[in-house]
Design a protein around this motif. Structure first.
Motif, short mmCIF file in Angstrom:
data_model
loop_
_atom_site.label_atom_id
_atom_site.label_comp_id
_atom_site.label_asym_id
_atom_site.label_seq_id
_atom_site.Cartn_x
_atom_site.Cartn_y
_atom_site.Cartn_z
N PHE A 72 58.50 58.70 -37.19
CA PHE A 72 59.14 57.82 -37.94
C PHE A 72 59.90 56.44 -37.54
CE2 PHE A 72 62.77 56.71 -41.20
CZ PHE A 72 61.98 56.09 -42.27
N LEU A 73 60.78 57.85 -36.62
CA LEU A 73 61.91 57.06 -36.33
C LEU A 73 61.16 56.09 -34.92
CD1 LEU A 73 64.62 59.23 -35.68
CD2 LEU A 73 64.37 57.10 -36.83
N GLY A 74 60.29 56.08 -34.66
CA GLY A 74 58.97 56.12 -33.40
C GLY A 74 58.27 54.32 -33.46
N VAL A 75 58.02 54.66 -34.91
CA VAL A 75 57.75 53.58 -35.85
C VAL A 75 58.44 52.47 -35.70
CG1 VAL A 75 56.41 52.17 -37.55
CG2 VAL A 75 55.66 54.62 -36.78
N ALA A 78 48.81 55.53 -30.28
CA ALA A 78 50.10 56.25 -30.33
C ALA A 78 50.59 57.23 -30.89
CB ALA A 78 50.97 55.29 -29.68
N PHE A 79 49.96 57.03 -32.23
CA PHE A 79 50.35 58.35 -33.39
C PHE A 79 49.39 59.16 -33.04
CE2 PHE A 79 49.62 60.08 -37.57
CZ PHE A 79 50.46 60.29 -37.70
N ILE A 80 47.53 59.08 -32.19
CA ILE A 80 47.35 60.64 -32.40
C ILE A 80 47.77 60.86 -31.40
CG2 ILE A 80 44.58 61.57 -31.84
CD1 ILE A 80 43.96 59.02 -33.79
N LYS A 81 47.90 60.41 -29.97
CA LYS A 81 48.25 60.97 -28.82
C LYS A 81 49.87 61.12 -28.97
CE LYS A 81 48.07 58.64 -25.12
NZ LYS A 81 48.29 57.46 -23.51
N THR A 82 50.59 61.33 -29.78
CA THR A 82 52.07 61.56 -30.19
C THR A 82 51.42 63.64 -30.23
OG1 THR A 82 52.89 59.84 -30.19
CG2 THR A 82 54.10 61.81 -30.58
N ILE A 83 50.81 63.15 -31.56
CA ILE A 83 49.91 64.67 -32.07
C ILE A 83 49.68 65.69 -31.17
CG2 ILE A 83 49.13 65.50 -34.34
CD1 ILE A 83 49.59 62.73 -35.94
N VAL A 84 48.62 64.72 -30.58
CA VAL A 84 47.61 65.33 -29.93
C VAL A 84 48.55 66.28 -28.33
CG1 VAL A 84 46.21 66.14 -28.02
CG2 VAL A 84 45.61 64.93 -30.40
#
Length: 667
Positions: A125-128, A157-163
């Motif tokens: 949330f903060l990153g976005v 970037a969202f998917i990469k961060t979660i993975v």
């Protein structure tokens, strides 16, 4: 029941170890932000060269993110080892009540999932939102305007961060499970009452190791500084001082616990004052058992300082160079015997493309005894002052230019030319800090020998002129001589600067295509290297962007990890020493004295690695200054102030939060 226990445990840990959770959130936030850079280009009007640079930056961030994820993974595992240690008594009670190790592992699994969801959610949330602000920084970096502000979201970037972070949390769970299975019930229940075993080193041994560490560190500094810092430029011997600094740092902290306490004990006035006896034994014990991590932290802080201060300075220098670059549409470097314009006109119709153009050559003396290096020319004293400049350090050969070529260039740039009397020479360069030294040599009437003739300097002061269209300013000095002397010289590289006429975009594509075809057909006879102004600007901005993103990304991560490790260690020690603090209160120690002791202990623990890192950084930033001077010269005071501000906010923030957390624990 497991979920209820896990939720309660997470809430309690969140209260006691706020720093751990905040660090995870910051890690996720920064990871997403720097991996979403490519999505920001939709708000900017970019040419094909700038788009290509954006792609390269995105690829670089992807590679660096693998390294960053490993570092963050280490931090999470390291932090969890402290959390497990903090909860040994709790786990012992669970086992006493009949719970099996497998069931405790299930509780830890649920806790890990809850922590992961919490930190990932808040961090993303903060990153976005932080990535929206990065678009302004990016636009300024590339000197482009935002066409219109749009809210961007990078699914990649969202998917990469979660993975990446999911993998980290899985590793953490496996680590926790293994740790639980190795614990014995008796150890779990009595851990809080155990005194930490201190490996006593003799004072003599500790002093010898300490002296060796100082010698190793000083030796590394001497190797770098005494070699005029030349070893940093593609020289494998740079490994030697780096190795010495690393070994010296580890030995420094290893030896510190052996004599730090003994040293203070000699002064009874200090040792017996208030709670200093308790304080010093606590610090001595902690350094003794954590000297490895303190050494790593000190080295990471050192790298963070050099990355942020040095990297920002390099980035500013590259961007500043754009303002000083020659304003022409295309430059062509030529290595061949024929005059470049005659050769090109035989193969390319320059008049079709050019509004106007200029050609010039670099020349060298035929005889080696007439060669003159920049260090030799400015003299020993000035050479020593400018030893950090790579051209001076290597005594790089000064090139020569014909007077007519120089005046043609000045006319092309719409500037005034110069005149030279017989037997005179003039000089110019583009490295600002060297110009005063060159002027001093000219004021001393320093003679040079060109084509067998001795020349004296003209009354014309040394000029600051940038001719070569390259990102770094690399012309330390060039002598200008009358044309008749050039007949006795050897021509080196040839240059053609050209401004297109008509539809510049169309002419540029056609010209580049023709030059490429010509270069391929004549590659065994000549060398042609062609760069347009747009390519050059994109290249400079790209280099500045890569450096800025890289140093900011890695510098912030290193700094946060360093501060988090120190904070977790200090909080863990405070938790372990609750019984000792209770005993002190029973003896009559008031809250004010306890708080003062906790503050002093936290300050010393944070300052020790920072102190050595700052000492290392003095030399490290000298190395960075060499790179900055090689690229150009700017005032980098602002970059150092920005770095200091970042350190005060992040490192100081972790320190103060640690003190507040430790104080609450003791209460």
């Amino acid at each position: 029941m497991y979920t209820k226990l896990a939720k309660r445990n997470m809430e309690r840990s969140l209260r006691d170890y706020t720093i751990y959770f905040l660090t995870l959130v910051f890690g996720v936030c920064i990871f997403y932000t720097f991996n979403s850079i490519s999505s920001q280009k939709i708000m900017m009007k970019l040419n094909e060269y700038q788009l290509h640079i954006f792609q390269k930056i995105d690829e670089l961030m992807g590679i660096v993110s693998i390294f960053i994820s490993c570092i963050l993974g280490f931090l999470i595992i390291y932090a969890n080892s402290y959390l497990i240690k903090r909860r040994k008594k709790e786990f012992g009670i669970y086992l006493t009540l009949g719970m099996e190790s497998r069931e405790i592992s299930n509780i830890l699994l649920i806790e890990t999932i809850l922590i992961g969801i919490f930190s990932l959610g808040i961090g993303l949330f903060l990153g976005v939102f932080l990535s929206q602000g990065m678009s302004i920084f990016t636009a300024k970096l590339f000197h482009v305007k935002l066409e219109s502000f749009k809210f961007t979201f990078s699914s990649g970037a969202f998917i990469k961060t979660i993975v990446y972070f999911t993998v980290m949390y899985i590793v953490v769970f496996l680590f926790n499970t293994i740790s639980i299975t190795k614990l014995e019930l008796i150890d779990l229940l009595t851990d809080g009452r155990k005194n930490e075993k201190i490996k006593v080193k003799s004072l003599k041994t500790s002093m010898i190791i300490f002296i060796i560490s100082i010698i190793l560190i000083a030796g590394a500094y001497y190797i770098i500084l005494s070699n005029n810092l030349r070893i940093i430029f593609a020289d494998i011997t740079i490994i030697i001082p780096i190795t010495l600094v690393v070994i010296g740092t580890f030995l420094f902290f290893f030896s510190l616990s052996g004599f730090l306490l003994r040293l203070v004990q000699n002064s009874k006035r200090i040792y017996l004052k208030e709670l200093n006896m308790f304080l010093l034994r606590q610090i001595n014990s902690r350094i003794n058992t954590t000297f490895m991590s303190m050494s790593f932290v000190s080295l990471m802080i050192f790298m963070s300082i050099c990355l942020l201060a040095g990297g920002f300075s390099i980035s500013k220098t590259l961007n500043k160079n754009i303002d000083d670059l020659p304003q022409y549409d295309v430059t062509l470097l030529y290595d061949g015997k024929l005059p470049i314009n005659e050769f090109l006109n035989k193969n390319i119709n320059l008049n079709y493309y050019a509004e106007d153009y200029v050609t010039y050559y670099d020349y060298y003396n035929k005889n080696e005894d007439e060669y003159l290096g920049i260090k030799t020319y400015i003299g020993k004293e000035e050479g020593e002052k400018n030893k950090s400049n790579v051209d001076v350090a290597k005594d790089r050969l000064i090139t020569i230019m014909k007077l007519s070529d120089f005046n043609s260039i000045m006319k092309f740039y719409k500037k005034e030319g110069i005149t030279l009397n017989k037997g005179e020479y003039a000089a110019f360069g583009d490295i600002k800090e060297l110009l005063p030294s060159i002027q001093k040599a000219m004021d001393k009437k320093t003679k040079i020998k060109v084509g067998g003739q001795e020349l004296i300097p003209s009354k014309k002061p040394v000029m600051e002129v940038t001719m070569e269209g390259i990102p770094a300013k690399g012309n330390a000095c060039t002598f200008i001589v009358r044309d008749e002397l050039a007949e006795e010289l050897v021509p080196g590289l040839g240059f053609l600067d050209l401004n297109f006429k008509g539809d510049k975009a169309k002419k540029e594509k056609e010209f580049l295509k023709e030059v490429h075809t010509l270069s391929e057909s004549k590659k065994n006879e000549i060398t042609l290297i062609c760069n347009t102004n747009e390519q050059l600007r994109a290249s400079v901005f790209g280099m500045a962007g890569m450096v800025s993103y890289l140093v900011l990304y890695m510098g912030l991560i290193f700094l946060i990890i360093s501060a988090a490790i120190l904070s977790l260690q200090q909080l863990s020690q405070s938790a372990d020493n609750i019984e000792r603090y209770k005993f002190l209160k029973k003896m009559g120690v008031d809250d004010e004295m306890l708080n003062k002791t906790i503050l002093t202990q936290t300050a010393i623990y944070f300052m020790l690695p920072l102190f050595l890192a700052l000492i290392h950084s003095i030399v490290g930033l000298k190395v960075a200054k060499v790179v900055v001077n090689y690229l150009g010269t700017v005032n980098v005071t602002g970059q150092f102030l920005i770095t200091a501000l970042i350190f005060i906010i992040i490192y100081g923030g972790y320190f103060w939060t640690t003190y507040i957390g430790a104080r609450k624990m003791v209460k």
